[in-house]
Design a protein around this motif. Structure first.
Motif, PDB file in Angstrom:
ATOM      1  N   ALA A 290       0.837  -0.973  -0.304  1.00 21.11           N
ATOM      2  CA  ALA A 290      -0.016   0.033   0.154  1.00 21.11           C
ATOM      3  C   ALA A 290       0.688   1.430   0.156  1.00 21.11           C
ATOM      4  O   ALA A 290       0.610   2.305  -0.517  1.00 21.11           O
ATOM      5  CB  ALA A 290      -1.071  -0.269   0.662  1.00 21.11           C
ATOM      6  N   PHE A 291       1.991   0.734   0.885  1.00 23.91           N
ATOM      7  CA  PHE A 291       3.009   2.170   0.891  1.00 23.91           C
ATOM      8  C   PHE A 291       3.773   3.057  -0.746  1.00 23.91           C
ATOM      9  O   PHE A 291       3.317   3.762  -1.277  1.00 23.91           O
ATOM     10  CB  PHE A 291       4.151   1.808   1.880  1.00 23.91           C
ATOM     11  CG  PHE A 291       5.071   3.109   2.113  1.00 23.91           C
ATOM     12  CD1 PHE A 291       4.918   4.313   2.614  1.00 23.91           C
ATOM     13  CD2 PHE A 291       5.900   3.749   1.291  1.00 23.91           C
ATOM     14  CE1 PHE A 291       5.504   5.279   2.940  1.00 23.91           C
ATOM     15  CE2 PHE A 291       7.065   4.288   0.910  1.00 23.91           C
ATOM     16  CZ  PHE A 291       6.929   5.436   2.152  1.00 23.91           C
ATOM     17  N   LEU A 292       3.792   1.624  -1.730  1.00 23.31           N
ATOM     18  CA  LEU A 292       4.175   1.835  -2.512  1.00 23.31           C
ATOM     19  C   LEU A 292       3.584   2.044  -4.158  1.00 23.31           C
ATOM     20  O   LEU A 292       4.032   3.026  -4.711  1.00 23.31           O
ATOM     21  CB  LEU A 292       5.185   0.746  -3.267  1.00 23.31           C
ATOM     22  CG  LEU A 292       6.078  -0.516  -2.444  1.00 23.31           C
ATOM     23  CD1 LEU A 292       6.778  -1.009  -2.880  1.00 23.31           C
ATOM     24  CD2 LEU A 292       7.598   0.277  -3.025  1.00 23.31           C
ATOM     25  N   ASP A 293       1.888   1.755  -3.357  1.00 21.09           N
ATOM     26  CA  ASP A 293       1.543   2.307  -4.343  1.00 21.09           C
ATOM     27  C   ASP A 293       0.831   3.672  -4.179  1.00 21.09           C
ATOM     28  O   ASP A 293       0.289   4.721  -5.175  1.00 21.09           O
ATOM     29  CB  ASP A 293      -0.313   1.322  -4.130  1.00 21.09           C
ATOM     30  CG  ASP A 293      -0.156  -0.143  -4.972  1.00 21.09           C
ATOM     31  OD1 ASP A 293       0.913   0.131  -5.828  1.00 21.09           O
ATOM     32  OD2 ASP A 293      -0.930  -0.440  -4.243  1.00 21.09           O
ATOM     33  N   GLU A 294       0.835   4.532  -2.672  1.00 23.20           N
ATOM     34  CA  GLU A 294       0.723   6.134  -2.940  1.00 23.20           C
ATOM     35  C   GLU A 294       1.664   6.867  -2.892  1.00 23.20           C
ATOM     36  O   GLU A 294       1.911   7.563  -3.131  1.00 23.20           O
ATOM     37  CB  GLU A 294      -0.313   5.753  -1.833  1.00 23.20           C
ATOM     38  CG  GLU A 294      -0.520   7.034  -1.122  1.00 23.20           C
ATOM     39  CD  GLU A 294      -1.713   7.912  -1.978  1.00 23.20           C
ATOM     40  OE1 GLU A 294      -1.446   9.032  -1.755  1.00 23.20           O
ATOM     41  OE2 GLU A 294      -1.821   7.076  -3.324  1.00 23.20           O
TER      42      GLU A 294
ATOM     43  N   ILE B 235       5.881  18.606   3.884  1.00 22.99           N
ATOM     44  CA  ILE B 235       5.322  17.280   4.160  1.00 22.99           C
ATOM     45  C   ILE B 235       4.003  16.971   5.164  1.00 22.99           C
ATOM     46  O   ILE B 235       3.579  15.995   4.874  1.00 22.99           O
ATOM     47  CB  ILE B 235       6.852  16.920   4.765  1.00 22.99           C
ATOM     48  CG1 ILE B 235       8.135  16.770   4.018  1.00 22.99           C
ATOM     49  CG2 ILE B 235       6.369  15.951   6.185  1.00 22.99           C
ATOM     50  CD1 ILE B 235       9.178  16.332   4.834  1.00 22.99           C
ATOM     51  N   LYS B 236       3.960  18.458   5.677  1.00 22.13           N
ATOM     52  CA  LYS B 236       2.486  18.298   6.372  1.00 22.13           C
ATOM     53  C   LYS B 236       1.322  18.464   4.996  1.00 22.13           C
ATOM     54  O   LYS B 236       0.514  17.859   5.574  1.00 22.13           O
ATOM     55  CB  LYS B 236       3.137  19.604   7.272  1.00 22.13           C
ATOM     56  CG  LYS B 236       3.930  20.042   8.141  1.00 22.13           C
ATOM     57  CD  LYS B 236       3.597  21.046   8.706  1.00 22.13           C
ATOM     58  CE  LYS B 236       4.652  21.270   9.541  1.00 22.13           C
ATOM     59  NZ  LYS B 236       4.544  22.348  10.501  1.00 22.13           N
ATOM     60  N   LEU B 237       1.497  18.311   4.249  1.00 17.41           N
ATOM     61  CA  LEU B 237       0.626  18.667   3.269  1.00 17.41           C
ATOM     62  C   LEU B 237       0.473  17.680   2.771  1.00 17.41           C
ATOM     63  O   LEU B 237      -0.583  17.021   2.411  1.00 17.41           O
ATOM     64  CB  LEU B 237       0.514  20.125   1.672  1.00 17.41           C
ATOM     65  CG  LEU B 237      -0.309  19.441   1.103  1.00 17.41           C
ATOM     66  CD1 LEU B 237      -1.316  19.904   1.788  1.00 17.41           C
ATOM     67  CD2 LEU B 237       0.669  19.972  -0.427  1.00 17.41           C
TER      68      LEU B 237
ATOM     69  N   ALA C  62      -2.421  12.065   1.924  1.00 16.59           N
ATOM     70  CA  ALA C  62      -1.968  11.410   1.067  1.00 16.59           C
ATOM     71  C   ALA C  62      -3.070  10.244   1.826  1.00 16.59           C
ATOM     72  O   ALA C  62      -3.417  10.465   2.876  1.00 16.59           O
ATOM     73  CB  ALA C  62      -0.966  11.743   1.087  1.00 16.59           C
ATOM     74  N   ARG C  63      -2.802   8.787   1.581  1.00 14.09           N
ATOM     75  CA  ARG C  63      -4.007   7.994   2.150  1.00 14.09           C
ATOM     76  C   ARG C  63      -2.783   7.289   2.917  1.00 14.09           C
ATOM     77  O   ARG C  63      -1.451   7.242   2.860  1.00 14.09           O
ATOM     78  CB  ARG C  63      -3.856   6.468   0.683  1.00 14.09           C
ATOM     79  CG  ARG C  63      -5.482   7.497  -0.269  1.00 14.09           C
ATOM     80  CD  ARG C  63      -5.855   6.248  -1.284  1.00 14.09           C
ATOM     81  NE  ARG C  63      -4.881   5.550  -1.673  1.00 14.09           N
ATOM     82  CZ  ARG C  63      -5.409   5.425  -3.570  1.00 14.09           C
ATOM     83  NH1 ARG C  63      -5.838   4.932  -4.055  1.00 14.09           N
ATOM     84  NH2 ARG C  63      -3.625   5.247  -3.599  1.00 14.09           N
TER      85      ARG C  63
ATOM     86  N   SER D   3       0.420   8.509   7.510  1.00 12.95           N
ATOM     87  CA  SER D   3       1.523   8.615   9.021  1.00 12.95           C
ATOM     88  C   SER D   3       3.076   8.595   9.235  1.00 12.95           C
ATOM     89  O   SER D   3       2.916   8.847   9.538  1.00 12.95           O
ATOM     90  CB  SER D   3       0.409   6.993   9.353  1.00 12.95           C
ATOM     91  OG  SER D   3       0.969   6.348   8.833  1.00 12.95           O
ATOM     92  N   GLU D   4       2.993   8.206   7.624  1.00 11.53           N
ATOM     93  CA  GLU D   4       4.635   8.213   7.970  1.00 11.53           C
ATOM     94  C   GLU D   4       5.351   9.446   7.865  1.00 11.53           C
ATOM     95  O   GLU D   4       5.852   9.889   8.220  1.00 11.53           O
ATOM     96  CB  GLU D   4       5.199   7.185   6.920  1.00 11.53           C
ATOM     97  CG  GLU D   4       4.907   5.231   7.180  1.00 11.53           C
ATOM     98  CD  GLU D   4       5.755   5.336   8.198  1.00 11.53           C
ATOM     99  OE1 GLU D   4       6.591   5.464   8.665  1.00 11.53           O
ATOM    100  OE2 GLU D   4       5.100   4.194   8.837  1.00 11.53           O
TER     101      GLU D   4
END
Length: 339
Positions: free
Chosen positions: A163-167, A189-191, A196-197, A202-203
């Motif tokens: 899921a991380f790689l997709d987004e 980064i805050k944006l 983001a999904r 969260s990361e």
């Protein structure tokens, strides 16, 4: 004429031919190596190098600055590679708690122990009902207490990484557009953390929280590969770290990174499509013994039941299980592509 013929004996003719060959070879060697022997070739190269040098003081200063910047980037890359190699060795021996965090599970060790005990009891009851043997029940309990919980954590971890790689490429594109619009990198980064999904949001939220605690942005981003040990996260960390220390066009660097990430994603999809046939073949081959055994049990149960009620049958089943496991592992390794 008679005197000339007397002089042109075979011996004299051979000597003359040898001298002519020797002088010809010597002339050829001299023609080939004369520039190097005379030093003209080295002087020509030096003249070309001198003529290629920047003539003005501004050009010379610009070349010196570029050389210093290249050397600085090379030194930073070497230092970063050394640190990443040490991190990779640490990640390969990651603890169970770290793997649970990477899987997105907010468990403590007591929660994992309770989960393991519950499934050990469930598997033990299932084994006792199906077989009635204490030895098989103990085996089921072992699988439920030690194997299934770790498989569950690994499955959740792999699913979260996918899921991380997709987004992640979309998140990098958001940062590129924000930097081109004039926003600071921290605000971009805050944006991403807001728009983001999961799990990218969260990361990146953790990156912002770490920066609020007084950690520099480069250091906060460098901790991302610890939580998400993927090559893509490592690339992002390298780009941000080098840009923060050496400067340069961040938007262009991240745009190139986004292209690389999308190319890797496309390659992964192509590999999955090309290996699907091999995976289907492996599944069919692995299921054939069980299918044949089931058909034989329905057609001639007295013939196949000997494998389950005699010591020789048990030994054959154990050998078949070992060979089946080895075959499945070999097929899995053959279709498991890494890039």
């Amino acid at each position: 004429m008679a005197g000339l013929e007397e002089l042109l004996t075979p011996t004299v003719t051979g000597i003359a031919v040898a001298l002519l060959v020797m002088f010809s070879v010597a002339g050829l060697i001299y023609g080939l190596f004369q520039p190097a022997l005379s030093g003209s070739k080295r002087s020509d190269k030096r003249l070309q190098a001198v003529s290629a040098r920047p003539q003005s003081e501004k050009q010379r200063r610009q070349v010196q600055d570029n050389n210093r910047r290249k050397k600085s980037i090379q030194d930073q890359l070497k230092d970063f590679e050394d640190r990443q190699r040490a991190k990779q060795e640490k990640q390969n021996n990651a603890s169970l708690k770290a793997r649970m965090e990477q899987a997105g599970l907010s468990w403590e060790m007591k929660h994992f122990v309770i989960f393991s005990v519950v499934f050990a009891i469930i598997f033990a009851v299932a084994g006792l009902v199906l077989s009635g043997s204490l030895l098989i029940t103990a085996g089921f309990a072992f699988v439920g207490g030690f194997g299934f919980p770790r498989w569950y954590v690994g499955s959740r971890r792999k699913k979260r990484f996918n899921a991380f790689l997709d987004e992640f490429p979309n998140a990098v594109d958001i940062i590129v557009r924000g930097v081109k619009a004039g926003l600071p990198l921290g605000d971009c980064i805050k944006l991403v953390a807001r728009e983001a999904r999961e799990p990218v949001a969260s990361e990146f939220r953790k990156i912002g929280e770490t920066q609020v605690m007084g950690v520099s942005l480069a250091e906060a981003v460098s901790r991302l590969p610890d939580r998400v040990p993927l090559a893509e996260a490592n690339f992002f960390s390298i780009v941000i770290t080098i840009q923060q220390k050496a400067g340069g066009g961040l938007a262009e660097a991240l745009a190139n990174l986004s292209k690389v990430l999308r190319a890797r994603k496309a390659m992964k999809g192509k590999i999955t499509a090309l290996s699907s046939e091999a995976k289907a073949s492996a599944g069919i081959i692995a299921s054939m013994p069980f299918a044949v055994a089931g058909i034989m049990f329905m057609v001639s149960p007295n013939y196949i039941i000997l494998l389950f009620v005699t010591p020789t049958g048990h030994l054959l089943l154990a050998g078949c299980a070992v060979w089946m496991l080895m075959g499945v592992l070999v097929m899995r390794q053959m279709i498991n592509f890494d890039f």
